[in-house]
Design a protein around this motif. Sequence first.
Motif, PDB file in Angstrom:
ATOM      1  N   UNK A   1      -2.510   2.081   7.922  1.00  0.00           N
ATOM      2  CA  UNK A   1      -3.249   3.046   7.101  1.00  0.00           C
ATOM      3  C   UNK A   1      -4.474   2.385   6.476  1.00  0.00           C
TER       4      UNK A   1
ATOM      5  N   UNK B   1     -12.123   6.267  -1.807  1.00  0.00           N
ATOM      6  CA  UNK B   1     -12.473   5.180  -2.719  1.00  0.00           C
ATOM      7  C   UNK B   1     -13.085   3.989  -1.987  1.00  0.00           C
TER       8      UNK B   1
ATOM      9  N   UNK C   1      -5.629  10.627 -11.406  1.00  0.00           N
ATOM     10  CA  UNK C   1      -4.256  10.116 -11.459  1.00  0.00           C
ATOM     11  C   UNK C   1      -3.810   9.558 -10.105  1.00  0.00           C
TER      12      UNK C   1
ATOM     13  N   UNK D   1      -5.312   8.184  -6.727  1.00  0.00           N
ATOM     14  CA  UNK D   1      -6.581   7.768  -6.136  1.00  0.00           C
ATOM     15  C   UNK D   1      -6.508   7.908  -4.614  1.00  0.00           C
ATOM     16  N   UNK D   2      -7.513   8.581  -4.050  1.00  0.00           N
ATOM     17  CA  UNK D   2      -7.586   8.727  -2.593  1.00  0.00           C
ATOM     18  C   UNK D   2      -8.159   7.426  -2.025  1.00  0.00           C
ATOM     19  N   UNK D   3      -7.356   6.644  -1.317  1.00  0.00           N
ATOM     20  CA  UNK D   3      -7.818   5.311  -0.930  1.00  0.00           C
ATOM     21  C   UNK D   3      -8.940   5.335   0.104  1.00  0.00           C
ATOM     22  N   UNK D   4      -9.011   6.395   0.899  1.00  0.00           N
ATOM     23  CA  UNK D   4     -10.022   6.475   1.959  1.00  0.00           C
ATOM     24  C   UNK D   4     -11.392   6.756   1.340  1.00  0.00           C
TER      25      UNK D   4
ATOM     26  N   UNK E   1      -1.488   1.077  -9.869  1.00  0.00           N
ATOM     27  CA  UNK E   1      -1.552   2.421  -9.305  1.00  0.00           C
ATOM     28  C   UNK E   1      -2.698   2.562  -8.305  1.00  0.00           C
ATOM     29  N   UNK E   2      -3.820   1.873  -8.580  1.00  0.00           N
ATOM     30  CA  UNK E   2      -4.992   2.068  -7.749  1.00  0.00           C
ATOM     31  C   UNK E   2      -4.840   1.482  -6.346  1.00  0.00           C
ATOM     32  N   UNK E   3      -3.825   0.654  -6.114  1.00  0.00           N
ATOM     33  CA  UNK E   3      -3.695   0.065  -4.785  1.00  0.00           C
ATOM     34  C   UNK E   3      -2.689   0.805  -3.915  1.00  0.00           C
ATOM     35  N   UNK E   4      -2.036   1.812  -4.449  1.00  0.00           N
ATOM     36  CA  UNK E   4      -1.057   2.514  -3.631  1.00  0.00           C
ATOM     37  C   UNK E   4      -1.734   3.668  -2.899  1.00  0.00           C
ATOM     38  N   UNK E   5      -1.209   3.970  -1.742  1.00  0.00           N
ATOM     39  CA  UNK E   5      -1.742   5.077  -0.955  1.00  0.00           C
ATOM     40  C   UNK E   5      -0.850   6.299  -1.178  1.00  0.00           C
TER      41      UNK E   5
ATOM     42  N   UNK F   1       0.824  -1.210   0.000  1.00  0.00           N
ATOM     43  CA  UNK F   1       0.000   0.000   0.000  1.00  0.00           C
ATOM     44  C   UNK F   1       0.856   1.257   0.000  1.00  0.00           C
TER      45      UNK F   1
END
Lengths: 292, 340, 247
Positions: free
Chosen positions: B80, B117, B110, B112-115, A16-20, A3
């Motif tokens: 996190x 999302x 480009x 992505x805000x994981x929280x 890319x979508x799995x990185x924080x 992450x």
Amino acid sequence: MDTIMRGTHVSGAVPESTVNPYRPWPARITSIMDLTPQEKLFELRLIDSDAREAFDFSAGQFVELSVFGVGEAPISISSAPSKQGFIELCVRNAGDVTGALHRKQCGDIVGLRGPFGRGFPFEEMKGHDVLLVAGGLGIAPLKSLINHIHDDRHDFGKVTILYGAKKPDEVLFRYQFDMWQHRDDFDLMLTVDQPDDTWEGEVGLVTRLFDKIDVDPENTYGAICGPPVMYKYVIAEMRKKAMDVDRIYVSFERRMKCGIGKCGHCGVGHQYACVDGPVFNYWEAMNLQEAI
Amino acid sequence: MFFRVIAKDRLPDLVRGLSTEFEVVGPVAKGEKFVLAPIEDPASLRLDYDTTVLPPKKWFFPPEETIMRFRVADNEVVDDEVYAPPRVLFGLHPCDVNSLLLMDNVFFGKYVDPYYRARRENTLIVGVSCTPSDTCFCNAWGTDETHWGFDIFLSDIGDSYFASIRSVKGAELVDRHVESRDITDEDTRLFQERTAAFKAAFSNDVDTSQLPLLLDAKFDSPIWEAFGEKCLACGACSMVCPTCYCFDVHDELEADQQHGRRVRTWDSCQFKEFAAVAHGQNFRDTRASRVKYRYYHKQWGYLSKFERVLCVGCGRCARACKANINPVRVVEALQTGVVD
Amino acid sequence: MAPRVVVVSLASDFGCQVQLTNMEDDLLDVLGLMDLTYWQLASSGHMPDAYDVAIIEGAVTTTEHVELLKDVRSKAAAVVAIGTCAVTGGIPALANTAGLETRYATVYGGGVAVAPGRIAPAPIDSIIDVDYHVPGCPIDTAEFLRGLSRVLQGLSDHMPDQMMCASCKVSENACFLEVGTVCLGLVTRAGCKAKCPSLGRPCTGCRGIAPDANLASAREVFARYGCDPASLASSLLVYNTAAEVTA
């Protein structure tokens, strides 16, 4: 699941979508040099070797530096992209995060995110003359460009560097610039507003140095970084030399929190300095309200 | 799209059914006003609400949120993870459904805000039609209609809802939890009739002609000084705005000073320190410049990136502003050059 | 070495120091971070001659306080003002509103020798430089801990500059002004998370006027919502000086 963020340079196995993008990489301070009473130069190395190799940036980009418990601050990169494996940050002790960084020792660990933003158009500048103008701490991002040009010197025409500081003891990177003043492949001029007894160089604002230089307007790119008040005057001098508005590049400092175009703090006109800049050409800047 | 008709008196079945699989959040009364809160009993759901104090953004982007926990000694992130339970937001008005699409543009992309999302992906949206109040102006931006951004949308056609079903999940849930039937021509006629009545019911008619251009051309207009005089700089407008996404981030240590958390909180461009940098320079020192920026960003800054204005005309800021700064009047003032 | 800390009391009701004892969950952790060398409320010892951090509660009301503060400033590396009495003058400074001597005469009658060396009540930073401020009447223990954390880390002072109104919206509270009830949230310093309105009571402004407050517009707001515009200033006087409330 990995992450950890990698900013713009995500590649390979980590989608890319799995990185924080908010999670900093641990980085070790590998060297600290006192430049002036307020500024130090830190050399940092990302601890994760994959991250270190993947860290690919351009001059003018910045990182978000974390000291956990204190916070994060955006800092422009001063070392050249041509030097791999580490980055240098020239940091003024001006706030809580930078103050905490100044209290760190060699070997200590801090957090890094980035690189972020749009840097100088290095490839586009190749084959041309370059006129770089810095005021005060504005030399920090330009130093990256200067060193990158140095490492690819044969790709550029005439390189002129004008650098103004308030006082002689506030001239940054003086150890290097004193030597460079004697080189014939760089036309370097330093000036200070408030000279002391030891100062033998130019005196006055950086704009005064324009009388002493020749510019080929058809063939020159400009790059400017300094305190907000400086841009208007330096741009006017460049325009007097008939340089094109879209070949003059400026780098803006704005408040930044996230570095990735979300938190909203770095708005400049209709753009965000963190993702649309911090480097803009003057034509773009002319079309940005509140910019100059 | 797929359509069904659900009798109003069967709707509690749907809410109860959804509650077996999701946390169901919807409009409930709080004093004289309404808030979006977890629904324990379908009877507490108030689909006749005018608007909620806070918009749905709080269920995706909470006012205060721990984004990571860390250890001071080695400057290491220890956690996190994001907690995102399966949830249904039940009863969002078209403006609010559209607001989430505008927020998506910012929090996805480009980086992505994981929280955001995690919560967005775990949340279903059930919309409901509404009646314009005197502060509503969604008609100005076309956000009075929803074409996507929901799983189920319930349009009131009298004794029944004309349900538009957008997603497979929405179709499955209707199928599983509530009695429904196919639409008839009469249902569609009623839907059109209700839509026409809704469109005719707006009291605000905003002239948005050339708005982005005017914001630039009239950047130095004295109207901003006038609004700056009134503005309390309290930031209430940003808090209640369904599309204001700005945030601040700070670190907090536990009492032992060894562990801590990085926290993000809602922020507002109306706060004085919002654009101030460490060396003391403040790029928007005056209230006038900050009020102006709020409009400039919403009607032009965001538009320049995403081709939509960052406003859905919900009117919450007009209700929240004690100084009577109403976006409808601000746009009018920009057009006419006069502040009344 | 753990910083040596003293807790000093000036004119107040000790409510903020009582709050410190209310930090049950965190008290042991906090005490473990420091060498608490003097705390009048909790022990009978004497002020030591050397210390690093001075936490001060209360307003300055006597010449003795002035001398004490100057002494503290000369010894402490960091001075922390806790509570509104220390930060703005608070309730004790109300005595200034009709002239100090008139107040004393009204309360105590003429010819009685009370409070020798009395001076007009004032906030601590009217006498000495204050490094950290924790406002509130009384202070919030969580905010005190955050402030203490900044002291221990050597960070800058951090009082919020914004108004309380925004936090009240975040809590989705009903607005008191909308029903014609005087509420000072629209000009009061944020940081309390709208504690009182969330409990059903209007804001009394205990954290002082926010530096960015727009008092002129707030007076117009009061008028529009049926509150006497003059009541804005009179209500604010409880925790602020006369000069501040008419700005």
